[in-house]
Structure formats: C-alpha cells, structure tokens
Design a protein around this motif. Structure first.
Motif, PDB file in Angstrom:
ATOM      1  N   ARG A 138       0.805  -1.214   0.000  1.00  0.00           N
ATOM      2  CA  ARG A 138       0.000   0.000   0.000  1.00  0.00           C
ATOM      3  C   ARG A 138       0.842   1.270   0.000  1.00  0.00           C
ATOM      4  O   ARG A 138       0.552   2.216  -0.731  1.00  0.00           O
ATOM      5  CB  ARG A 138      -0.937   0.013   1.208  1.00  0.00           C
ATOM      6  N   GLY A 139       1.912   1.272   0.810  1.00  0.00           N
ATOM      7  CA  GLY A 139       2.763   2.468   0.905  1.00  0.00           C
ATOM      8  C   GLY A 139       3.266   2.892  -0.473  1.00  0.00           C
ATOM      9  O   GLY A 139       2.978   3.999  -0.937  1.00  0.00           O
ATOM     10  N   PRO A 140       4.013   1.987  -1.148  1.00  0.00           N
ATOM     11  CA  PRO A 140       4.507   2.340  -2.491  1.00  0.00           C
ATOM     12  C   PRO A 140       3.374   2.693  -3.459  1.00  0.00           C
ATOM     13  O   PRO A 140       3.508   3.632  -4.250  1.00  0.00           O
ATOM     14  CB  PRO A 140       5.201   1.061  -2.962  1.00  0.00           C
ATOM     15  N   ALA A 141       2.240   1.972  -3.370  1.00  0.00           N
ATOM     16  CA  ALA A 141       1.128   2.259  -4.293  1.00  0.00           C
ATOM     17  C   ALA A 141       0.610   3.680  -4.081  1.00  0.00           C
ATOM     18  O   ALA A 141       0.356   4.406  -5.041  1.00  0.00           O
ATOM     19  CB  ALA A 141       0.004   1.246  -4.084  1.00  0.00           C
ATOM     20  N   ILE A 142       0.487   4.079  -2.811  1.00  0.00           N
ATOM     21  CA  ILE A 142       0.004   5.436  -2.524  1.00  0.00           C
ATOM     22  C   ILE A 142       0.984   6.461  -3.055  1.00  0.00           C
ATOM     23  O   ILE A 142       0.616   7.437  -3.700  1.00  0.00           O
ATOM     24  CB  ILE A 142      -0.190   5.628  -0.993  1.00  0.00           C
ATOM     25  N   PHE A 143       2.273   6.181  -2.818  1.00  0.00           N
ATOM     26  CA  PHE A 143       3.310   7.119  -3.261  1.00  0.00           C
ATOM     27  C   PHE A 143       3.241   7.327  -4.771  1.00  0.00           C
ATOM     28  O   PHE A 143       3.206   8.461  -5.258  1.00  0.00           O
ATOM     29  CB  PHE A 143       4.690   6.579  -2.861  1.00  0.00           C
ATOM     30  N   VAL A 144       3.186   6.221  -5.520  1.00  0.00           N
ATOM     31  CA  VAL A 144       3.165   6.320  -6.984  1.00  0.00           C
ATOM     32  C   VAL A 144       1.893   7.032  -7.454  1.00  0.00           C
ATOM     33  O   VAL A 144       1.931   7.888  -8.342  1.00  0.00           O
ATOM     34  CB  VAL A 144       3.271   4.915  -7.613  1.00  0.00           C
ATOM     35  N   SER A 145       0.761   6.721  -6.826  1.00  0.00           N
ATOM     36  CA  SER A 145      -0.500   7.337  -7.257  1.00  0.00           C
ATOM     37  C   SER A 145      -0.497   8.841  -7.010  1.00  0.00           C
ATOM     38  O   SER A 145      -1.170   9.591  -7.700  1.00  0.00           O
ATOM     39  CB  SER A 145      -1.691   6.733  -6.513  1.00  0.00           C
ATOM     40  N   LEU A 146       0.257   9.274  -5.994  1.00  0.00           N
ATOM     41  CA  LEU A 146       0.230  10.692  -5.655  1.00  0.00           C
ATOM     42  C   LEU A 146       1.131  11.536  -6.553  1.00  0.00           C
ATOM     43  O   LEU A 146       0.964  12.745  -6.644  1.00  0.00           O
ATOM     44  CB  LEU A 146       0.654  10.892  -4.199  1.00  0.00           C
ATOM     45  N   LEU A 147       2.088  10.882  -7.221  1.00  0.00           N
ATOM     46  CA  LEU A 147       3.102  11.634  -7.976  1.00  0.00           C
ATOM     47  C   LEU A 147       2.542  12.708  -8.918  1.00  0.00           C
ATOM     48  O   LEU A 147       2.999  13.847  -8.889  1.00  0.00           O
ATOM     49  CB  LEU A 147       4.001  10.682  -8.754  1.00  0.00           C
TER      50      LEU A 147
END
Lengths: 405, 341
Positions: free
Chosen positions: B150-159
């Motif tokens: 979830r952490g990496p997914a959130i990070f990428v989605s926020l870019l």
C-alpha cells in the motif's frame, strides 16, 4: 567556506574588470546598468561596453514589458535601455527617456546622421543596426529545378508548387508565424505593399477592406506549403528547420542569416542566399518592414550619470567592436563591411522598404492583429469575420487608450 | 468559549482576510466600473528613422500624449458604469442569440468571453466525473491490495499531483508535439501522420486528459481516507448476508463516502473553473482559451505599454460570479444536510 569562495570570486571578477578597463578610458565612477533583448549583436556590444568597467548587463527577452516600469522608478533602475522602434513607443509616451542632442553634440563625433533617431526634431535614441525580414532561399534547390529566383509572392507560390511536385524538400516555405506579435508582423509586411494603410484620420482603423482580404488570402495560400504547425513556429525554430535542410524558402529575419553559415549547426552552409524581400505586386517595393536596434538613455537619472552612460554606450558601438563582430549584424556604423549574408537586408532597404511606424495607434493595431489573425488560419473565422473582429478589438483598445473618439 | 476569547482568536485571520481578500475585491470592483484613459492631442511631428545608409524622415499628424508640468502623461479616470462588462458580454448580440438567431449564436461563440466560457464549462464538467470516478477506482484498488504494497502504491499514485501544473502540462505537450515521442508512437501504431496540436478538439482532449491525470490523486487521497472509516461490522454483516462486492459498494461504501464526494466535487469545480496553466502550458490560445487566461491576457501590456486593467477587472468579477453560481447547488445541499442534523 562559502564566504571565502565568494571573496575569491569577487577578487577574480575585480581583476577581470581591471584588466578589461585597459581598452577604455572612460572609467564611470558609478555602476552603469543596461537592459536589452538577448541576441548576438547585443552580446557583442555589451562586451565592448564592459571594457570601461563598472557595467551591469541584464539580457531579458521580456524587456518590452519590463523596461517601462523599470525606467519609471526614481531613480530609474537602468541607465541604458536597449530598444527598437516598437518598444520605444511606451517609453516616449510616458516620457521615460531623455533627448540626446546635447550629448550627441559633445561626444557623438563617431555617429553618422543616419544613426540618430529623431522624434519631433529631438534625438531620442541611437541606432546601431538594422533588422528586417528578407527573402532567404536555397540556391541549390532552385537551380536543380530550374526555377528563377522569386521576386514576388506569386513567384514564391509558383516555386513552392514546383518544389512540392518534385518533392524537393519537406516544406517549400517557412516563416516565423507564431500566433501573436510574429504572425501580425506578416500582415504588417504585406498589407502596405498591397497599398493599404493601417489607420486613417482620427486613428480610425482602415484594415477591414479588399486590401486586407487580399493580404490574408496571400498568407493563407502560403500555408499550403508550410509546416502545418506554423502557428507555433518562432524565429529560432524556423532557423533550425532551415539549417536542417527541411525548408527551401522563407521571408525571414536578417539577424538569423548568420546561423545558416554556422558549420557547427547548419547542414546547408553556403547554400542559402539572402535577397531583397519579395514584392506583393510585380515591380513594387519589397513587402517588408525596416527595424532598427539601438539604445536610449533613461530620464530619471542624474545628468552626470546619463553622460557616463552615453559615453559607455558609444564605446560599445565603436569601430573596434564592428571590426571584431562584422558578420554579427547589419551594423549602421561607418566601419561596417557588408557581406554575403547582409545583401538581402541592404537590398530591401535600398529598394524602399518602409520603416516600422512607431506610433501608439500602430502598437494597438499590432496587438489587435496578433490576437485576431490566428482565428483565420485555424479556420474558426472567415477572412471577413477575422478583419471585422480585429477592427472591433482595435477600436475598443484605442477608445480605452484615449486616441480614438 | 467566552465571546471575547472567540473574537480574540478570529481577529488575526479576520484582519488578514479583510486586507488580502476583501480590499482587493473592492478595488477590482471599483476598477471594473471605471476607465483610465490617456489624454492625447494630434500634433504634426517629424520622425526620422534609420535606413541603410540613408535616413527616412516623415512629417505626419500623430497622436501624442498630453503632458503635465512634471513631464508625465496626463490620464483621467472616469466612471463608465457597466461599459467594461458590456465590452466583454456584448449584450445586443447575446439578446439576439437568446431570441433564437442561429447566426447570432455562432457569432457569439467566436467572441473571446463566450469562447472562454464555453471551454471553461466543458473543461469543468467533463473532468468532474472522470476525476471522481478515477479517484474512487484508485482508492478502491489501493484499499484492496495487500498491506505491504500500500505504501509504495500510494506514493506512486500521488506523484502526478505533486508535479507543478505548468511543468506537467509542458511535458505532456512535448510528448504530443509534431515530432514528439508520443506522436511518433501513435503514428507507429496507426500508420498515419498525426498532428495533435493543429486542431482545437485534439488539444482540448489533451488538456482534459492532463487535468484528470493531475487531479485524480487528490480525489484518491480523500476517498482512501474515507474508506478507512467504513464501519467494518456492517461490511462483515453484509458479507454474511451474501452481498456481492458491487452490492456492498453501492449500499454501504458509496453512501458513507457521499459527503466526501460533495467535498471533492466542490474543490474540483472551484479549481477547474479557474483553469489557466493548461492554456499556458499547451500554448493553446489560438485554439482554446479559458476565463482566467482572458483576465491574464487583458492584464498583459500591449505594444504601447498599456494594460486593459478595467476589462481585466470586469473579467475577474465575471469569473468570480461564475464560480459562485456553479457552487450554489452544492452549497445548498450541504447547508440542508447541516440543518437536517
């Protein structure tokens, strides 16, 4: 650590300015500040000016917007304003530059009468070079297809059609037609050559007529042979397309001619010929507009500072500078030796191309054309609608400005 | 809380709002009703401009500014009523268009203001459902992935949301310019010459695409936070009752997120009605302009150094009125719910 680095840098620059001062004996006691457009000729001139030391140069392509505000300050933020006919208008309107007659009489022995820009009898600016759009063509392409050198816009259209048929180049014609100031410039070149004038008595617009329609029609006919993205093409991108051999003809700025023979960038060195701008009608004057570049001196500075600024500026446009940078521009300075690259600009001037009318009305017309014309080329509006809306936009602006009843 | 304490707390923010929001608003309102004109008189002037080797001198009647004793051009400011608004809105033409004249309507849509209004409204309403839908989809997807990812997914989605709007718009434009990679790719796939930036509607599509790409992460973030507070016991009960994933989404998750949907819609409409960066980034002004860009355009100095401040003020006021009108339905809904509780 940081501080020491700065100290070292300051020392080095101080040394540099001391050694540079050797070639100039003016030594201004106060910093002389100049704001100009950024192109090679200004770089050459300011480098020569810097020999006097104590010079602060600011190259800014938004100089047209920034200069009026910067010179209105008390004291003015710059002593010297690099200027051209169109952007001298706001400075004159607001009384931000000073008459130079006294200074010219005292220090201006090197200047020719041609260099003195006179408004209402008073010298308001000093010109150093002329710039104009002229006809540039690929000699090899024309020769290989046995096309005579075009003299009129009709000739250009015929030549372009022949090139298209022979598939000689990707785009037969090119131009810096970016929507806005540049696109309006094309109209301003061609419209008077068809016999039109932009405004009449009382600054009433006079473009919405048969001459205006003819001008738009000719321009539209050219687009057939241009890169379809011509409405975003600025001077730099057209120069590049020329250098890459993608285009064969253009009515294009003389200040970019040098780039054609630059072996580092160009694949067509020696193949591009500069000729007078084409005429609109056979036997007519070249359909182009003469511009000059030069400088004016700020009004809101002490007289003594203005005197130093003027002398430093003259140092920048002296014989030595021209000799070192002869090919950089079409200089108006006595010692200039015309070259192959400047033939087109000189021919255009000698065959009677008109100067840009530096008036408030023309400034407003240039803006109105710049915003209104694109609609015609994108096909949103017919030629008639386009001219009507340009007329309306000009009228609104001219009334707001106070020059039209 | 005591009344005096309450006032002491809100005083700083109140003063700042008065200074930086209310005062400029009043000034803009005042400017929109006035015009500053220069005083000009016609003078016979001899002008000499350099040619090559020879000078050309012309004597002509020119309009020169009248100067005061201090050498400054004299200007006069006068009250013009709604003239500035009329210059933008062209009430005659609007009247004819509303009374059913097709020709007048077509002509109306060519005027800067209506052209900008048309684009701005399309932009706002076309991006709204896409942003809400995409935001919700990403939120549900991230919520459904395993915890460690979830952490990496959130990070990428926020870019995309982090990128400066002008930079983002420029990079998309460069992808699809005549010889850009995006265009070359599309041409390779379709075998056709593609020019995205030579017609208005392709440019409009790119601008819509860019805005959705840029703002969807914001919707995602809000919805994802909302998903963390869904009542788990209700969800488990629904699972026991045999409700499908879709049924759970419709009957439990969406009603729970409803206030957040209204919130995101409000913010998004306010933001996209003020669309500006896309026009600058895509250099679309020959094809598409927005209301905010129009105000900016009037404020830009023309070739005589003049800025159409009055028309810019009128245009700014009209933009503000537009936003308020757009938000009224949503605000009324929120107000009713608030009172209902």
């Amino acid at each position: 650590m940081m501080l020491r680095k700065f100290a070292a840098m300051a020392a080095v620059s101080l040394l540099a300015s001391v050694s540079a001062q050797a070639a100039c004996d003016i030594h201004p006691p106060m910093p002389i500040k100049i704001m100009t457009a950024s192109f090679p000729a200004w770089k050459a001139v300011t480098t020569a000016m810097a020999e006097c030391g104590n010079l602060q140069v600011e190259f800014d392509m938004l100089y047209r917007d920034k200069q009026p505000a910067a010179l209105a300050a008390k004291p003015a933020l710059y002593n010297i304003a690099g200027t051209a006919p169109n952007n001298l208008v706001p400075l004159l309107n607001d009384g931000l530059v000073r008459p130079l007659d006294d200074l010219v009489a005292k220090f201006g022995q090197q200047l020719t009468p041609n260099q003195l820009v006179r408004i209402d009898g008073k010298v308001m600016a000093i010109a150093m070079m002329v710039n104009t759009q002229h006809f540039m063509y690929r000699e090899d392409v024309l020769k290989s297809l046995n096309i005579p050198v075009p003299k009129t816009y009709d000739d250009i259209l015929a030549a372009a059609a022949a090139m298209r048929k022979a598939n000689a180049v990707q785009y037969p014609f090119a131009g810096s037609w970016k929507a806005g100031w540049d696109l309006a410039m094309e109209f301003i070149n061609l419209f008077p050559a068809y016999g039109g004038s932009f405004v009449g008595a009382g600054n009433v617009p006079t473009i919405n007529n048969a001459t205006g329609l003819k001008t738009l029609a000719t321009l539209k006919a050219l687009t057939e042979y241009m890169d379809p993205e011509y409405l975003t093409a600025d001077a730099a991108s057209v120069a590049k397309q020329f250098q890459q051999g993608k285009v064969a003809m253009s009515n294009f700025w003389a200040s970019r001619a040098g780039a054609m023979d630059d072996p580092k960038e160009s694949t067509v060195v020696g193949k591009v010929i500069m000729a007078a701008a084409p005429a609109a009608v056979a036997g007519g004057k070249p359909a182009t507009t003469l511009f000059w570049d030069g400088f004016a001196i700020a009004k809101n500075i002490p007289d003594q500072e203005a005197e130093y600024a003027f002398r430093v500026a003259l140092k920048g446009i002296d014989a030595e500078m021209v000799k070192a940078n002869n090919a950089t521009a079409v200089w108006l300075i006595k010692e200039y030796q015309p070259s192959r690259l400047s033939e087109g600009a000189i021919a255009s001037a000698e065959q009677g191309a008109p100067s840009y009318q530096a008036t408030t009305a023309m400034g407003l017309m240039h803006s109105a054309l710049g915003t209104g014309m694109a609609d015609f080329f994108t096909g949103r509006k017919t030629a008639e609608q386009t001219l009507a809306s340009i007329e309306a936009a000009y009228t609104t602006a001219a009334r707001e400005r106070g020059i039209m009843k | 809380m005591r009344r005096s304490t309450f006032f002491a707390f809100i005083a700083p923010s109140f003063v700042l709002m008065l200074l930086f929001i209310a005062t400029p608003l009043v000034i803009v309102g005042w400017q929109s009703l006035h015009q500053e004109r220069g005083l000009f008189h016609d003078v016979k002037v001899e002008t000499c401009s350099p040619g090559f080797l020879r000078q050309t001198c012309t004597t002509e009647i020119r309009s020169q500014p009248v100067r005061g004793a201090d050498g400054k051009a004299i200007t006069e400011t006068r009250f013009v009523g709604l003239d500035n608004f009329a210059a933008l809105l062209q009430p005659d033409l609007l009247g004819r268009a509303l009374s059913g004249s097709r020709a007048a309507f077509a002509e109306l849509l060519e005027l800067d203001f209506y052209r900008a209004l048309r684009f701005t409204l399309t932009f706002t309403f076309a991006t709204l459902p896409l942003v809400l839908g995409l935001g919700l989809a990403i939120a549900l997807a991230v919520d459904a992935t395993v915890r460690s990812l979830r952490g990496p997914a959130i990070f990428v989605s926020l870019l995309p949301y982090v990128i400066t709007p002008v930079v983002g718009a420029l990079s998309i434009r460069w992808l699809f310019v005549g010889d850009g990679i995006g265009t070359a790719g599309l041409e390779g796939l379709t075998g056709q010459r593609i020019l995205m930036l030579t017609s208005g509607w392709t440019m409009e599509l790119l601008m819509l695409f860019y805005r959705v790409w840029h703002v969807a992460p914001f919707a995602f973030l809000v919805f994802y936070a909302g998903l963390q507070t869904v009542d788990q016991s209700t969800m488990e009960a629904a699972v026991v009752d045999g409700a499908t994933r879709l049924q759970r989404l419709r009957t439990i998750v969406l009603p729970h997120l409803a206030p957040l949907v209204v919130f995101v819609a409000l913010i998004h409409m306010m933001d996209s009605y003020r669309v500006f960066e896309e026009v600058v980034g895509f250099a679309s002004q020959s094809y598409r302009i927005s209301l905010q860009w129009l105000t900016f355009h009037y404020l830009t100095a023309d070739n005589t150094g003049n800025r159409a401040v009055s028309r810019a003020s009128a245009s700014a006021i009209l933009t503000m009125v537009g936003i308020v009108l757009l938000l009224i339905p949503l605000l009324m809904r929120t107000w009713r719910e608030h009172r209902g509780k």
